[in-house]
Design an enzyme around this catalytic site. Structure first.
Site, PDB file in Angstrom:
ATOM      1  N   LYS B  76      -3.787  -3.573  11.637  1.00  0.00           N
ATOM      2  CA  LYS B  76      -3.107  -3.363  10.364  1.00  0.00           C
ATOM      3  C   LYS B  76      -1.874  -2.489  10.621  1.00  0.00           C
ATOM      4  O   LYS B  76      -1.943  -1.553  11.428  1.00  0.00           O
ATOM      5  CB  LYS B  76      -4.067  -2.674   9.372  1.00  0.00           C
ATOM      6  CG  LYS B  76      -3.510  -2.519   7.960  1.00  0.00           C
ATOM      7  CD  LYS B  76      -4.553  -1.907   7.013  1.00  0.00           C
ATOM      8  CE  LYS B  76      -4.003  -1.741   5.599  1.00  0.00           C
ATOM      9  NZ  LYS B  76      -4.994  -1.167   4.666  1.00  0.00           N
ATOM     10  N   SER B 151      -5.706  -3.472   0.138  1.00  0.00           N
ATOM     11  CA  SER B 151      -4.415  -3.496   0.793  1.00  0.00           C
ATOM     12  C   SER B 151      -4.426  -4.180   2.159  1.00  0.00           C
ATOM     13  O   SER B 151      -3.377  -4.583   2.648  1.00  0.00           O
ATOM     14  CB  SER B 151      -3.913  -2.064   0.971  1.00  0.00           C
ATOM     15  OG  SER B 151      -4.722  -1.370   1.906  1.00  0.00           O
ATOM     16  N   SER B 175      -9.945  -1.255   0.196  1.00  0.00           N
ATOM     17  CA  SER B 175      -8.912  -2.029   0.893  1.00  0.00           C
ATOM     18  C   SER B 175      -9.385  -2.836   2.098  1.00  0.00           C
ATOM     19  O   SER B 175      -8.634  -3.650   2.627  1.00  0.00           O
ATOM     20  CB  SER B 175      -7.774  -1.108   1.337  1.00  0.00           C
ATOM     21  OG  SER B 175      -6.934  -0.823   0.242  1.00  0.00           O
TER      22      SER B 175
END
Lengths: 95, 484, 478
Positions: B76, B151, B175
């Protein structure tokens, strides 16, 4: 609590955020609706409840006083917007 | 090759069926071919990836390979990666080449894993739909008009579309779990303190936790074993041994006590999602588990509490983005204040600015007690709810998200509606408990996630409970069409 | 109207650790800009603080030394504000739960009485970097080497009533932190500096007046001058019908005035909250006991002991205990000589201190060691040299000509104690000055000095003064 234009301006200043004039009403509306959501908390009586700052009931670990870091100025300043003579440059600070 | 799980790839590499270089080329090829439709990567690191793959193959030849050596994964874009842009999906850090590796990244490197690139996300991890990214929204591979969740939406979409066998995510209010649910994959948010936060760009320090995202619970177990552990650079990381998560996957579920919080099945839950979740619970009954109803009375106040704690912490954490030492700096600042205000005003997107402002307000003089202190007290009550529940049950189950993936643009004008998408996931962050989401069916063509919440440091049990379900169901094996 | 001044001080003492409070970067002074600012000090995205054990130990040591409570549980908080020398946009400090609370220290007033000054609290925090205002094309340069250096902020009660009291308090704290070895006290390098909160009120009034905070004063002299100026300014302002506003002011030593800091004047809202990157600091009783065991004898106790044990005057005891090094030096001399503490004190306070001052040296690098000074004093007490000759010997030792015995031998300074030899010289002088002998005998007593001078001249000062006096008196009266 409904926020007014002036509140938004004050908060934006405190947070050092440039907000365009035209966007202020929308910020005021959105922030007010978030605050309305948040204020649902007031329905609960929390008298005497210990505030929880951390998920785990742990205590601070202490580091030994040893120098472990070496000079990486060049490496770190390679990504800086403005440097000279090893210094980070900012617009004149008035004291 | 891309249909194999991480565990199968590990076995294939060990048996010499393919090399890491072949594997890496294969996945890089798939990213090249399909990511135009998804936008799940911000940066693809093809060359360094191949170099890492080569080194991994070399390591294997020397007989020094571990189970993850040579396995590709995506990070990420919230994790600092030395020499590689680490943008946090923000214009603010568009030019930020991190000068060091996050501990999670260093651990993956040490295990010999190959980083394919950095995945898209909501800006600074603030969002539940991946629509706040400066680099554009991510599409859900199951239905590209739908959002992938957020997210960690880029990681979830990339794993679902088989562009990578696994990815890392971070979870501050859901997330990892919510995008895992919306994209039909598995993901676990470990106990707060289990995985180091060093080098993970902070959103809300007392809530943030990194974890693996993959197609199966077994893959999550493998990856969590590599990234979990004590880090002397993180004061909040816990000095506690990391169990062998994979070894714990063989236990049967006879006598397991599952608690279903009645508050997770009330108004707001899509009936079709409820039906899928109930079917999954029935599956657990068949596996020998005992299911009881429990109550988490403060569930409804988790979202309001979170929207004080998280913005307050983020308003302070993001102050370092000031255009002085790194990151975006506005053109021709006329003075210091102008430098700060325009760099930050231009560098942050609207959702980030909203949260900074809410947090600034909640901490400011005269409001601290009513907002921040009150939220900390609420946090205690929410944690107490769980503590009581775990006195009688082993695992808590329910839906991960009240609905399946919604359409892009559907909630962008109404932040509060967006925030409520995390109504079931946020409480675990406030309490610091581990939570997981696994695929448990579909509504139409969109996946449903089953959420499992465990007691502190009970990840091994959580992973096994998920794994046992995956041994008897095949939801986790389904693949979205169009990415063959 | 009669006015009363009310002063409280916030002293920032830089803790003498090797590494920073939250990172492993060096704290050494004087490095090239930003070469000692690591990722944590720069506040790069993703970095985290870890607390240095030594700063906790030092804070506890200070707490014990001022009779304060060392908090079993203290908490770090973030103080949020934007400034270029503050990389993270917040300073990690302590707010609601400081590590040290409720201590005190005694100061001596001019009339010799003692006054107790309360220390409200002392808390740990990180220092900021430095702004360099030399012109970089109209820009300011930022050096973050100092960012993250550990500070102990020592906050007094508003107990002081004059600039002199404030200075006396500051000196006591300065002496103490050096005694317990938690701060080098170097004021030029900024290791010890203070902010003064100053207000005035009509004598007899209970409520405090509005205060102004004078920032960053880094010498005792400036503290006194800044406060004196500020008090006069406030009184003049009120007497001419104005009002003191609560603000931050800066002392300008060149103009000897304080002025308002416009740039920082805006209403501060620091939005303190507990730092979520750090956990509560828990100090166990065993830790405190271990620290207590390392506490040296404190200045006040040492002063009292010097008075009783060595029979020194309180002033002399105060002088000798002003630094631990000087006190240790003195005691080493006394121990080596074995007696004559007063004589030892006189030499340490006299020639030694004067020479150290003149050459700008610390006692720790004095060319005359305590053993050398003791050796010389022994030669005074055993009559090898006179006190006067000793001054010459000391000077020679200071200039590196060897120890006392070597100097005495080399220069032939050994005292003449042979009565016959002295008598012979006295006889010669009396014979050579019949007029003066007659004058003396007719009552001009003052001429005695003349004869002593002549005798000393003839012996190059080496005649034993007591023997010489006795002989002269005897012969002149005869």
């Amino acid at each position: 609590m409904a926020l007014e234009r002036k509140d938004v301006e004050n908060i934006a200043h405190l947070a050092r955020l440039a907000i365009s004039e035209a966007d202020i009403p929308e910020y005021a509306r959105n922030l007010s609706s978030i605050l309305a959501l948040v204020e649902q908390m007031s329905a609960v009586d929390t008298t005497g409840v210990h505030p929880m700052a951390h998920p785990l009931d742990a205590t601070q670990r202490l580091r030994e006083d040893v120098v472990t870091e070496t000079d990486q100025r060049e490496h770190f300043q390679a990504i800086a917007p403005a440097v000279e003579a090893g210094l980070y440059l900012v617009p004149k600070v008035i004291e | 090759m891309h249909d194999k799980t991480l565990a199968e790839l590990s076995a294939g590499l060990a048996a010499g069926e393919f090399s890491s270089v072949e594997l890496t080329r294969h996945f890089l090829g798939r990213i090249e071919r399909f990511d135009g439709q998804l936008n799940s990567f911000i940066t693809v690191t093809a060359e360094p990836a191949l170099a890492q793959a080569l080194a991994a193959d070399e390591r294997r030849r020397r007989g020094e390979a571990g189970p993850l050596t040579g396995i590709p994964l995506a990070q990420k874009d919230i994790f600092c990666t030395d020499g590689v842009r680490t943008s946090c999906a923000s214009k603010m850090l568009d030019n930020f080449i991190a000068p060091y590796d996050a501990t999670v990244v260093a651990q993956c490197n040490a295990a010999g894993m190959v980083m394919l690139g950095k995945t898209n996300m909501d800006e600074f991890a603030m969002g539940s739909s991946n629509e706040t990214s400066y680099f554009g929204p991510v599409k859900n591979p199951w239905d590209t008009v739908a959002v992938p969740g957020g997210s960690s939406g880029g990681s979830a979409a990339a794993v679902a579309a088989r562009l990578t066998p696994a990815a890392t995510g971070t979870d501050t209010g859901g997330s990892i779990r919510q995008p895992a649910a919306l994209c039909g994959i598995s993901g676990i948010k470990p106990t707060y303190g289990r995985v180091s936060r060093y080098g993970m760009i902070a959103f809300a320090s007392s809530l943030d936790q990194a974890g693996p995202m993959a197609r199966t619970a077994e893959d999550c177990a493998l990856l969590l074993g590599a990234i979990a552990g004590f880090d002397p650079r993180d004061s909040t990381s816990v000095e506690r041994e990391v169990p062998d998560y994979r070894a714990a996957l063989g236990n049967d579920l006879k006598g397991l006590k599952i608690g279903l919080p009645k508050e997770y099945f009330g108004a707001g839950l899509d009936p079709a999602v409820a039906q899928a979740v109930e079917a999954a619970i029935n599956e657990y009954r068949k596996l020998g588990a005992e299911v009881v109803e429990i109550s988490l009375p403060n569930t409804g106040l988790a979202v309001p509490t979170y929207y004080v704690v998280a913005p307050a912490e983020c308003s302070s954490n993001l102050s370092r983005m000031d255009g002085v030492r790194f990151g975006y700096r506005c053109d021709n600042p006329k003075d210091l204040e102008d430098l700060y205000k325009r760099s930050r005003g231009e560098g942050f997107g609207p959702e980030v600015k909203r949260r900074i402002m809410i947090g600034t307000y909640a901490l400011s003089a005269g409001y601290y007690d009513a907002y921040y202190l009150k939220a900390q007290q609420m946090r205690q009550l929410i944690s107490d709810d769980f503590r009581r529940a775990f006195e009688t049950v082993d695992v808590i189950m329910g839906p991960t998200s009240p609905t399946v993936a919604f359409n892009a643009g559907e909630k962008t004008d109404d932040p509060v509606a967006m925030y409520l998408a995390d109504v079931y996931t946020i409480a675990a962050n406030l309490a610091g408990l581990p939570g997981m989401s696994i695929p448990a069916g579909f509504v139409g063509n969109r996946p449903v996630g089953l959420q499992l919440i465990g007691n502190y440091f009970d990840e091994a049990r959580l992973l096994n409970v998920a794994h046992q379900y995956q041994l008897t169901t095949d939801w986790h094996q389904r693949a979205p069409q169009g990415f063959e | 109207m009669d006015w009363e001044t009310v002063i409280g001080l916030e002293i920032h003492a830089q803790l003498a650790t090797r590494s920073k409070i939250f990172s492993g970067a060096s704290t050494a002074f004087g490095a090239a800009p930003n070469t000692q600012a690591c990722a944590v000090d720069l506040g790069l995205p993703g970095v985290l603080p870890v607390l240095n054990r030594e700063v906790v130990r030092m804070a506890a040591k200070f707490g014990l030394a001022i009779g304060a409570t060392v908090a079993p549980r203290s908490v770090f908080a973030r103080k949020n504000y934007f400034y270029p020398d503050l990389p993270k946009g917040y300073q990690i400090s302590q707010y609601e739960l400081p590590v040290v609370a409720n201590g005190h220290i005694d100061i001596e007033l001019e009339d010799g009485s003692t006054k107790r000054i309360g220390v409200t609290r002392a808390h740990l925090e990180e220092d900021a970097g430095k702004s360099l205002h030399e012109d970089f094309h109209g820009m300011t340069g930022i050096d973050l080497n100092r960012a993250g250096t550990p500070l102990l902020e020592i906050v007094s009660e508003p107990d002081m009533r004059s600039a002199r009291e404030a200075v006396a308090y500051m000196k006591r704290i300065h002496e103490l932190v050096r005694y317990i070895e938690i701060c080098d006290g170097n004021m030029q390098e900024g290791s010890f500096r203070c902010d003064a909160n100053v207000s005035v009120r009509p004598k007899g009034q209970k409520e405090f007046g509005t205060r102004a905070e004078i920032k960053n004063i880094n010498s005792f002299r400036f503290v006194e001058k800044a406060i004196d100026y500020e008090v006069e300014r406030q009184i003049a302002l009120i007497e001419s019908g104005g009002k003191v506003v609560q603000e931050t002011r800066l002392y300008d030593p060149d103009r000897d005035e304080t002025r308002s800091m416009r740039a920082k004047e805006e209403a501060n809202d620091y939005r303190y909250f507990p730092d979520p990157d750090l956990l509560p600091v828990v100090i166990e009783p065993s830790f405190i006991e271990a620290v207590r065991a390392t506490l040296p004898e404190l200045p006040e106790a040492k002063r009292q002991r010097f008075v009783s044990e060595y029979e020194l005057f309180p002033y002399d005891a105060g002088f000798l205990t002003a630094s631990r090094e000087l006190a240790d030096y003195f005691e080493a001399v006394v121990k080596a000589v074995g007696a004559e503490a007063k004589l030892c004190a006189n030499w340490v306070m006299g020639d030694l201190s004067a020479s150290l001052n003149r050459d700008g040296k610390d006692v720790s690098d004095s060319p005359v060691s305590s053993a050398m000074l003791a050796g010389m004093i022994r030669r005074i007490t055993d009559n090898t040299i006179s006190g006067k000759i000793a001054k010459e010997v000391f000077e020679a030792m200071w200039n590196g000509e060897g120890d006392a015995d070597a100097v005495i031998d080399k220069k032939g300074l050994r005292q003449i104690t042979d009565t016959d030899a002295i008598e012979k010289i006295v006889d010669e002088i009396l014979a050579a000055n019949p007029d003066n002998v007659a004058a003396y005998r007719s009552g001009k007593d003052k001429l005695f000095g003349f004869f002593v001078g002549q005798a000393m001249k003839a012996t190059q000062g080496k005649a034993n003064p007591q023997q010489l006096n006795d002989l002269l008196k005897k012969k002149l009266s005869g």
